[in-house]
Design a protein around this motif. Structure first.
Motif, short mmCIF file in Angstrom:
data_model
loop_
_atom_site.label_atom_id
_atom_site.label_comp_id
_atom_site.label_asym_id
_atom_site.label_seq_id
_atom_site.Cartn_x
_atom_site.Cartn_y
_atom_site.Cartn_z
N THR A 274 0.82 -1.20 0.00
CA THR A 274 0.00 0.00 0.00
C THR A 274 0.86 1.26 0.00
O THR A 274 0.62 2.20 -0.76
CB THR A 274 -0.92 0.01 1.23
N TRP B 23 -5.67 0.87 -6.22
CA TRP B 23 -6.76 0.76 -5.27
C TRP B 23 -7.56 -0.53 -5.44
O TRP B 23 -8.07 -1.08 -4.49
CB TRP B 23 -7.67 1.98 -5.35
N ILE C 154 -5.85 -2.91 -3.31
CA ILE C 154 -6.00 -2.62 -1.89
C ILE C 154 -7.41 -3.00 -1.42
O ILE C 154 -7.59 -3.58 -0.35
CB ILE C 154 -5.70 -1.12 -1.65
N TYR D 102 -8.06 -5.71 1.52
CA TYR D 102 -8.53 -5.25 2.82
C TYR D 102 -10.03 -5.39 3.03
O TYR D 102 -10.49 -5.52 4.16
CB TYR D 102 -8.13 -3.79 3.04
#
Lengths: 501, 492
Positions: free
Chosen positions: A390, A439, A442, A446
């Protein structure tokens, strides 16, 4: 100290001599230590050279005592000293990082060969960078290229990961074409000037009155740019690159993605600004417009392709194509700030991409795959790896306080100073595309939880985590305090634009 | 302690607090204690700086050189103090509220929540005290990133989508437009330092000023000018304390604060007032006020209605700035504070209703005022402030805006101001009416009936309501600060 005077040649000789040593020893563990030691010695030499260049100016080193026109001269100024640092930092960290992935991805019988070929690739890249002789550049280029083809295919065989063989072969075909173009270009310049030493070439070209009147030189320049364009995977000559980075073993992807294409860019800078720099190249030819258009196309094609990828290695590979676009854009603008942006971005991008490929390599090491679906829930299971990913990803996007921001700042400033408003806007908006592909990963890592049937995994061993975080922290540090890198890049750019005298 | 060290403390205290929060994360009572102490210490530090700045000094602190020739620098001035006072003061109250809310609703990942809050406050202090455009931009972007985990706190699909909108709009505008504007400013003037009277004054004129103004105003996505306002309603998926402090105070105020900062200290009021290409801002912000208020009328979800109300109130600040008279800019600066107190009260009330009664829609609120008199009483005070009626702080800011508009003969603005007051009254007062005067629906199960919200929540919302009224009577300090910014009051 006598050795200190010979650092320019030792920079190449140490890894080059370590390579045959590896073949003789053949013990996988000892070989690993030899390769690691050689890589760190190379880093030490590179920092010493950098310090000397910063203190005393460019270093000229005459090989074997044969003076320049006859013999080969090594010449180190700020630009290639900086590049040596880039290559050797990555080399040193990869040599540590590689231990476990190599054991996993490469058959045991070939591990010593991996380290051998890796050392050859390292010395090839370093050689291209230090030498001040164009034919010598070609020789090292081939050393680096041949060993790269081998590295990509080294983990595969007829039974396992056959795709790597295809990727390597395709790279071999296109890479050889690139090398051939490069050597044809050298031949043509030699025909017109009778020189192979970069500075001699520059002086003769100036005497000849530049490229405007000489068809030979124009053709030579075209051959050189196409050849190097292939080597650096500049759009539309990038087709070998995504597969090569995707199929190669993890540590090889890290090493090649962070260093190999940068050296080709360096060679192009030398050709454009040192060899042809004494004449006002961009005023008399259209090479800058051509490069500018290709660079902008690369930015968009690379980033847009990256958005659609599900394999993380391929995604990062396409992202690299876009990043080469930024670097070449700065070259094509050719003023001090833009060129400084290109130079600082070569450094920053090496750190960022190195860290990202290391993180993906760590995922591959634990999960056995690098596709998006298999990233589910890794934010919890591999927290340190994903945090590094990240952070490095933010740096790639170019948010402030990361290295990527500094590159963007310099590049856009230079572009604005040259009056290309539209291009500046295109840079900023294409850099936003990076948000999409970073993104995407990510969010999966997550916001989605791991599938129920998946094996629980954890962060990789320390020998992988430390280099990964080392690069990640550097990719942040050089965004917080870019005084050194900024200054070196600005001075290197100024020196290049001054014709390298 | 020297003023320079106080400046450094503003950045460091929340960071140290963040570390303490992580370390004590396993013991919630200690962790919340750490948050409260940090918030208190931060406010205390701002208060120490206040007399220094009001005495006319502007302490400055070079943090470090970021690039050759460009450094990150903090400087405390009157404008920054207003923002720092509001944000740090309300952080204390918001922390008390958060404790009641997060525990009352049994939220997960509370350590991350409090950590991100502390980090957000640190970047807010950086924005408030930034003394050049680079510093402002850096902290502005950091604020976007550290609030992302707060917006997506619940980790649901909806939160993920909202997070995309949030990050997408805020990053796209700041990188695509604001950064470009900053670089252009740098190339045109060779300086990024905020100066009295503006950096661009005398160095740029004509259409370039208009273009730069466009790039800056739409580059500051946090000010939520239409049509780049969508992130704000989207961010309402976050827990209510986040909506309250960040999307009524810190984040959006960072936006309008930057607007005021850039208009006053980058362009200079005089430069814009004499430039024909800068007039559009008045109409865009006026339009945003009216459209957002109208949309708010039709929202049944309480938090969404408040979000659109925020969009319109933010444009008050932008419009008051765009009137470009010193007195209206005073109104804009004062409104940063007034709206903060009023809107945080309204959000606290919304969260209080959710915690006690689990109701989110306005149509469910019949007669709720009888069960939750404190909450709905505070809500009524907040509503008065939004409409701009005495005895609340909102009246004072609106007064200055009106004076400014009349002074410069901008009757359109007067019309917009009165029209939007009516609209605000009609989207807020019916809620108060419904809560107090409509009969509550019959209670199905008397054992599960609710009363007032947990005590920390009630304490928090009554104190912000009290502050909203207090600011009407004791407006001396903020008004002085605002007048110092615009040169209406000169400290010898």
């Amino acid at each position: 100290m006598i050795a200190a005077n010979h650092y320019p040649i030792l920079q190449v000789i140490v890894p080059l001599m370590a390579a045959p040593l590896c073949v003789i020893v053949r013990n996988n563990i000892i070989v690993r230590y030899v390769a690691t030691l050689a890589s760190w010695i190379a880093l030490f030499i590179a920092t010493q050279l950098m310090m000397r260049v910063m203190d005393d100016g460019p270093i000229r080193y005459v090989l074997g005592g044969w003076a320049a026109p006859l013999g080969i001269e090594y010449r180190i100024d700020l630009l290639n000293a900086f590049l040596l640092i880039i290559i050797t930092i990555i080399g040193a960290l990869v040599s540590i990082y590689g231990r476990f992935p190599v054991e996993k991805e490469i058959p045991e019988s070939r591990v010593y060969l991996y380290y051998t070929v890796y050392l050859l690739a390292l010395s090839g890249l370093l050689g291209m960078t230090v030498t001040g002789d164009m034919f010598n550049q070609f020789v090292y280029l081939e050393v680096a290229a041949l060993s790269s083809y081998t590295l990509i295919a080294i983990g595969s065989s007829y039974r396992i990961n056959r795709k790597a063989l295809v990727a390597s072969f395709r790279y071999l075909v296109l890479g050889t074409i690139g090398g051939t173009f490069f050597v044809i270009g050298i031949g043509l310049i030699y025909m017109a000037t009778g020189a192979l030493n970069l500075l001699d070439m520059a002086a003769r070209i100036q005497e000849l009155g530049g490229v405007a009147d000489s068809r030979t030189l124009q053709v030579a320049l075209a051959f050189l740019i196409v050849g190097l364009g292939l080597k650096m995977a500049l759009f539309p000559l990038h087709l070998w690159q995504p597969e090569a980075y995707t199929q190669s073993p993890s540590s090889v992807s890290v090493f090649l993605a962070a260093t190999a294409t940068k050296v080709a860019v360096y060679l192009m800078m030398r050709v454009l600004f040192t060899v042809f720099g004494s004449v006002d190249l961009f005023a008399t030819t259209m090479f800058d417009e051509a490069l500018l258009i290709l660079a902008v196309m690369a930015m968009f094609v690379g980033s847009l392709s990256a958005i659609w990828q599900v394999n993380l290695k391929r995604l990062l590979a396409y992202s690299s194509i876009a990043q080469i676009g930024y670097i070449i854009l700065g070259v094509s603008i050719g003023n001090k700030m833009a060129l400084a942006g290109s130079i600082v971005h070569m450094f920053n991008h090496a750190l960022i991409k190195g860290a990202l490929f290391m993180a993906v390599g760590a995922v591959f090491y634990r999960v056995g795959s690098s596709t998006l679906d298999d990233m589910r829930g890794l934010g919890k299971q591999m927290p340190l790896t994903m945090a590094a990913f990240t952070t490095a990803g933010l740096s790639l996007i170019g948010v402030p306080l990361t290295a990527g921001f500094i590159s963007k700042w310099y590049l856009v400033t230079g572009v604005l100073q040259s009056g290309h408003w539209l291009v500046a806007i295109l840079i900023l908006f294409s850099s936003l595309l990076a948000i999409f592909y970073i993104w995407k990963i990510i969010e999966v890592a997550y916001f989605q939880s791991a599938p129920a049937d998946a094996q629980p995994v954890s962060d990789p061993p320390l020998s992988m985590l430390l280099p990964m975080w080392g690069l990640t922290l550097l990719a942040v540090y050089f965004g917080i305090d870019a005084e050194t890198t900024g200054l070196i890049s600005q001075m290197a750019a100024e020196y290049l634009l001054g014709g390298g005298q | 302690m020297s003023p320079e060290n106080l400046l450094l403390l503003l950045l460091l205290i929340p960071l140290i607090g963040g570390v303490a929060i992580v370390i004590t994360g396993r013991i919630p009572n200690v962790r919340e204690g750490a948050t409260l102490i940090t918030a208190g210490a931060l406010f205390w530090t701002v208060l120490q700086l206040l007399p220094i700045v009001m005495g006319g000094a502007q302490p400055e602190l070079h943090l470090w050189k970021m690039m050759p020739g460009l450094s990150l620098t903090l400087k405390a001035d009157a404008l920054g103090m207003v923002f720092a006072l509001v944000a740090s003061g309300l952080w204390i109250i918001n922390s008390i509220y958060s404790i009641g809310y997060m525990r009352g609703n049994k939220e997960k990942n509370q350590t991350r929540f409090y950590l991100c809050f502390a980090l957000a406050l640190s970047s807010v202090m950086g924005i408030a005290m930034a003394s050049n455009l680079l510093t402002l931009f850096v902290f502005y972007e950091v604020l976007t990133l550290v609030t992302f985990p707060l917006v997506t706190h619940h980790g649901t699909e909806k939160a993920k989508k909202a997070g995309r909108t949030y990050l997408g709009i805020l990053l796209a505008t700041s990188v695509g437009l604001q950064l470009l504007a900053i670089l252009l400013t740098w190339i045109i003037t060779g300086s990024l330092d905020f100066t009295e009277g503006g950096i661009l004054a005398g160095k740029a004129d004509g259409v370039i000023v208009g273009i730069l103004l466009f790039l800056y105003m739409y580059g500051i996505g946090k000010a939520a000018l239409m049509p780049i306002h969508r992130w704000l309603p989207a961010a309402m998926v976050a827990p209510t304390p986040v909506s309250a402090l960040l999307h009524a105070v810190a984040v959006v105020k960072a936006g309008v604060f930057s607007v005021v900062r850039i208009v006053v200290h980058v362009f200079g009021i005089d430069l814009l007032a004499n430039n024909a290409y800068s007039e559009w801002l008045l109409y865009v912000s006026g339009g945003t006020i009216l459209i957002a208020s109208t949309i708010a009328l039709f929202q049944d979800n309480l938090k969404r209605r408040l979000a659109y109300s925020t969009i319109s109130q933010l444009s008050y600040v932008v419009m008051a700035t765009a009137i470009l008279t010193p007195i209206s800019v005073v109104g804009a600066i004062f409104h940063i504070m007034a709206h903060a107190f009023g809107k945080i009260t309204l959000f606290f009330a919304a969260g209080s209703i959710y915690t006690a009664a689990h109701k989110t829609e306005i149509s469910q609120l019949d007669g709720i005022g009888r069960k939750m008199p404190w909450t709905m009483g505070a809500f009524a005070v907040g509503s008065l402030c939004m409409v701009g009626l005495p005895p609340t702080a909102g009246f004072i800011s609106k007064w200055h805006m009106l004076v400014g508009a009349l002074q410069s003969d901008q009757l359109v603005v007067v019309a917009i101001l009165s029209g939007s007051s009516l609209l605000a009254a009609s989207y807020l007062f019916p809620i108060v009416f419904r809560a107090f005067f409509k009969a509550p629906p019959p209670v199905e199960d008397p054992h599960h009936d609710h009363g007032e919200a947990p005590l920390p929540i009630v304490i928090a919302l009554t104190s912000t309501a009290a502050l909203t009224i207090a600011l009407f009577f004791f407006h001396e300090i903020p008004l002085t600060l605002a007048k110092m910014v615009t040169g209406l009051m000169v400290i010898p």
